[in-house]
Design a protein around this motif. Structure first.
Motif, PDB file in Angstrom:
ATOM      1  N   LYS A 177       0.849  -1.172   0.000  1.00  0.00           N
ATOM      2  CA  LYS A 177       0.000   0.000   0.000  1.00  0.00           C
ATOM      3  C   LYS A 177       0.895   1.236   0.000  1.00  0.00           C
ATOM      4  O   LYS A 177       1.743   1.393   0.878  1.00  0.00           O
ATOM      5  N   PRO A 178       0.738   2.129  -0.990  1.00  0.00           N
ATOM      6  CA  PRO A 178       1.585   3.321  -1.025  1.00  0.00           C
ATOM      7  C   PRO A 178       1.109   4.356  -0.014  1.00  0.00           C
ATOM      8  O   PRO A 178      -0.076   4.696   0.027  1.00  0.00           O
ATOM      9  N   LEU A 179       2.008   4.834   0.792  1.00  0.00           N
ATOM     10  CA  LEU A 179       1.695   5.876   1.767  1.00  0.00           C
ATOM     11  C   LEU A 179       2.577   7.082   1.514  1.00  0.00           C
ATOM     12  O   LEU A 179       3.763   6.952   1.215  1.00  0.00           O
ATOM     13  N   GLU A 180       1.989   8.268   1.624  1.00  0.00           N
ATOM     14  CA  GLU A 180       2.740   9.503   1.398  1.00  0.00           C
ATOM     15  C   GLU A 180       3.316  10.024   2.706  1.00  0.00           C
ATOM     16  O   GLU A 180       2.646  10.032   3.738  1.00  0.00           O
ATOM     17  N   ARG A 181       4.551  10.466   2.653  1.00  0.00           N
ATOM     18  CA  ARG A 181       5.241  11.026   3.802  1.00  0.00           C
ATOM     19  C   ARG A 181       5.850  12.362   3.418  1.00  0.00           C
ATOM     20  O   ARG A 181       6.447  12.493   2.345  1.00  0.00           O
ATOM     21  N   LYS A 182       5.697  13.349   4.287  1.00  0.00           N
ATOM     22  CA  LYS A 182       6.285  14.657   4.019  1.00  0.00           C
ATOM     23  C   LYS A 182       7.804  14.585   4.170  1.00  0.00           C
ATOM     24  O   LYS A 182       8.321  13.909   5.057  1.00  0.00           O
ATOM     25  N   ALA A 213      -3.688   1.386  -5.019  1.00  0.00           N
ATOM     26  CA  ALA A 213      -3.896   0.440  -3.920  1.00  0.00           C
ATOM     27  C   ALA A 213      -4.201   1.149  -2.616  1.00  0.00           C
ATOM     28  O   ALA A 213      -3.646   2.177  -2.302  1.00  0.00           O
ATOM     29  N   GLY A 214      -5.086   0.544  -1.851  1.00  0.00           N
ATOM     30  CA  GLY A 214      -5.427   1.144  -0.573  1.00  0.00           C
ATOM     31  C   GLY A 214      -6.155   0.186   0.339  1.00  0.00           C
ATOM     32  O   GLY A 214      -6.474   0.518   1.467  1.00  0.00           O
ATOM     33  N   GLY A 215      -6.442  -1.008  -0.091  1.00  0.00           N
ATOM     34  CA  GLY A 215      -7.156  -1.946   0.759  1.00  0.00           C
ATOM     35  C   GLY A 215      -7.410  -3.245   0.019  1.00  0.00           C
ATOM     36  O   GLY A 215      -7.053  -3.379  -1.144  1.00  0.00           O
ATOM     37  N   PRO A 216      -8.065  -4.194   0.689  1.00  0.00           N
ATOM     38  CA  PRO A 216      -8.296  -5.511   0.101  1.00  0.00           C
ATOM     39  C   PRO A 216      -9.051  -5.491  -1.219  1.00  0.00           C
ATOM     40  O   PRO A 216      -8.932  -6.393  -2.011  1.00  0.00           O
ATOM     41  N   GLU A 217      -9.863  -4.442  -1.467  1.00  0.00           N
ATOM     42  CA  GLU A 217     -10.617  -4.402  -2.709  1.00  0.00           C
ATOM     43  C   GLU A 217      -9.813  -3.801  -3.844  1.00  0.00           C
ATOM     44  O   GLU A 217     -10.203  -3.866  -4.996  1.00  0.00           O
ATOM     45  N   LYS A 244       6.980  19.086  -0.228  1.00  0.00           N
ATOM     46  CA  LYS A 244       7.323  17.897  -0.990  1.00  0.00           C
ATOM     47  C   LYS A 244       6.918  16.653  -0.207  1.00  0.00           C
ATOM     48  O   LYS A 244       7.067  16.590   1.010  1.00  0.00           O
ATOM     49  N   VAL A 245       6.409  15.653  -0.907  1.00  0.00           N
ATOM     50  CA  VAL A 245       6.070  14.382  -0.288  1.00  0.00           C
ATOM     51  C   VAL A 245       6.705  13.256  -1.095  1.00  0.00           C
ATOM     52  O   VAL A 245       6.993  13.422  -2.284  1.00  0.00           O
ATOM     53  N   LYS A 246       6.958  12.165  -0.442  1.00  0.00           N
ATOM     54  CA  LYS A 246       7.456  10.984  -1.138  1.00  0.00           C
ATOM     55  C   LYS A 246       6.528   9.821  -0.821  1.00  0.00           C
ATOM     56  O   LYS A 246       5.921   9.758   0.259  1.00  0.00           O
ATOM     57  N   THR A 247       6.394   8.941  -1.777  1.00  0.00           N
ATOM     58  CA  THR A 247       5.536   7.779  -1.610  1.00  0.00           C
ATOM     59  C   THR A 247       6.390   6.565  -1.282  1.00  0.00           C
ATOM     60  O   THR A 247       7.349   6.263  -1.994  1.00  0.00           O
ATOM     61  N   ILE A 248       6.050   5.893  -0.209  1.00  0.00           N
ATOM     62  CA  ILE A 248       6.791   4.704   0.189  1.00  0.00           C
ATOM     63  C   ILE A 248       5.831   3.512   0.233  1.00  0.00           C
ATOM     64  O   ILE A 248       4.676   3.648   0.638  1.00  0.00           O
ATOM     65  N   PRO A 249       6.280   2.341  -0.224  1.00  0.00           N
ATOM     66  CA  PRO A 249       5.416   1.152  -0.165  1.00  0.00           C
ATOM     67  C   PRO A 249       5.462   0.521   1.223  1.00  0.00           C
ATOM     68  O   PRO A 249       6.533   0.283   1.780  1.00  0.00           O
ATOM     69  N   VAL A 250       4.305   0.270   1.777  1.00  0.00           N
ATOM     70  CA  VAL A 250       4.204  -0.368   3.085  1.00  0.00           C
ATOM     71  C   VAL A 250       3.523  -1.714   2.908  1.00  0.00           C
ATOM     72  O   VAL A 250       2.457  -1.806   2.299  1.00  0.00           O
ATOM     73  N   LEU A 251       4.153  -2.756   3.409  1.00  0.00           N
ATOM     74  CA  LEU A 251       3.608  -4.101   3.271  1.00  0.00           C
ATOM     75  C   LEU A 251       2.435  -4.285   4.229  1.00  0.00           C
ATOM     76  O   LEU A 251       2.535  -3.997   5.422  1.00  0.00           O
ATOM     77  N   LYS A 252       1.325  -4.747   3.689  1.00  0.00           N
ATOM     78  CA  LYS A 252       0.125  -5.020   4.477  1.00  0.00           C
ATOM     79  C   LYS A 252      -0.287  -6.474   4.261  1.00  0.00           C
ATOM     80  O   LYS A 252       0.190  -7.142   3.345  1.00  0.00           O
TER      81      LYS A 252
END
Length: 376
Positions: free
Chosen positions: A135-140, A350-354, A152-160
């Motif tokens: 799931k991609p999450l944005e971090r400042k 991506a953001g959830g099981p669906e 500026k933000v960067k997108t990091i992949p987080v394993l779910k």
């Protein structure tokens, strides 16, 4: 196929089972001595997030140690590629191996909620199986974009992770249609497709040898004659294993082979070829996977224990190798191209099981990236 014990144990199904990223907090230990024990304020309690990378790696390591690693199994019938039983979309990457090694014949899976929406019911007492996605999450970043004056933000992949159930565990789900489920050898059509793929690759193959191997320096595959194998299935599985190595040449997918059998790079490449061989067998309907590589098991265990993310990289590379090889056949090429576009779009959304991008790639990539291995 031997069924390994459940590596993850979701609660028995009384209500919808959902994956949790953080375990329930432990009750604080009462202080010793005359000081009266008291409940620690919630903000002072320590929460230890689950390490999903380690969780997956531990399960694969345990499977290898138990002799049930998914790329070393003998299959009574054709193992099919795991798919979602409600959307018909295939799973990818490490999830393919995680679901395949559970030993269930039905390749169809879905969440509790997906089953419920179709009027199906997970049987009481059944255990779900966990699969994984990014799931991609944005971090400042703390910086300001000079062009927009916006942070500026960067997108990091987080394993779910979340839980799925096999359709054989669900009442009301449609029955699986089986064809030649226990046939031990390949059909004429499967043999023809294998031959067409190998011929289309243009790989140089030399038969008549006492061993099966790929030489990166010569860019050549060495094979025993087909008649020396116990079955056509074993011959084609072995040949495709070597073709998987062939994809790593510097003119193709460009992987590091390693200087000798004792090197880490050699073990990594062998692991990828084993995974790719199993994936190719699923796609092509080969009823058996080769298991003549027991000498490498110690190397596999070592590299997996040394790096908890290695199995994710290996699964990613193996599926890329699989697609590269399969794309040489016109009947598969278009489907892979479409699937790849959908996956890349899912990676962004991506953001959830669906809306799942489930570990096909270790890192997210732009949705317009061309698929590797596609021939014009």
């Amino acid at each position: 196929m031997a069924v390994i014990k459940r590596l993850f144990a979701p609660a028995r199904v009384e209500e919808p089972t959902q994956a949790s990223e953080i375990p329930a907090p432990q009750e604080p230990i009462a202080e010793k001595g005359p000081t009266r024990s008291r409940r620690q304020p919630a903000k002072e309690r320590e929460f230890k997030p689950r390490d999903l990378y380690q969780e997956v790696t531990d399960s694969i390591v345990e499977a290898i140690e138990n002799g049930t690693a998914p790329w070393q199994q003998k299959w009574d019938g054709r193992t099919r590629w795991p798919v979602n039983g409600t959307t018909q979309k295939p799973y990818h990457g490490v999830n393919v191996m995680m679901l395949a090694m559970l030993g269930l014949q039905d390749p169809r899976w879905c969440t509790y909620q997906q089953a419920k929406e179709r009027g199906w019911q997970v049987r009481k007492g059944e255990h779900g199986s966990r699969i994984y996605f990014y799931k991609p999450l944005e971090r400042k970043t703390g910086e300001i974009d000079p062009q927009t004056d916006e942070p500026k933000v960067k997108t990091i992949p987080v394993l779910k992770s979340y839980t799925v159930f096999n359709l054989s565990q669900i009442d009301g789900a449609p029955e699986m249609e089986w064809s030649s489920a226990h046939e031990k050898d390949v059909s004429d059509l499967t043999a023809q497709i294998c031959e067409e793929i190998v011929e289309a690759t243009g790989a140089e193959i030399s038969h008549g040898h006492r061993y099966a191997a790929y030489s990166p320096s010569q860019d050549r595959v060495y094979m025993p004659d087909k008649e020396s194998f116990e079955s056509e299935a074993e011959y084609y599985a072995t040949l495709l294993h070597e073709i998987a190595h062939w994809t790593g040449h510097e003119s193709r997918l460009k992987r590091e082979f390693g200087p000798d059998r004792k090197s880490v790079a050699y073990a990594r490449e062998e692991l990828r070829a084993e995974l790719a061989s199993a994936m190719l067998s699923m796609h092509l309907g080969l009823p058996a996977a080769i298991d003549g590589h027991a000498a490498y098991v110690g190397h596999y265990l070592q590299i997996l224990r040394d790096d908890k993310k290695e199995i994710f990289r290996a699964a990613k590379d193996a599926e890329r190798m699989t697609r590269y090889v399969m794309s040489f056949h016109p009947e598969f090429r278009e489907g892979f191209e479409q699937e790849h576009r959908e996956q890349m779009s899912a990676a962004v959304a991506a953001g959830g099981p669906e809306e799942i991008f489930d570990a096909t790639d270790f890192d997210f990539e732009p949705d317009d990236i061309p698929m590797m291995g596609m021939r014009p």
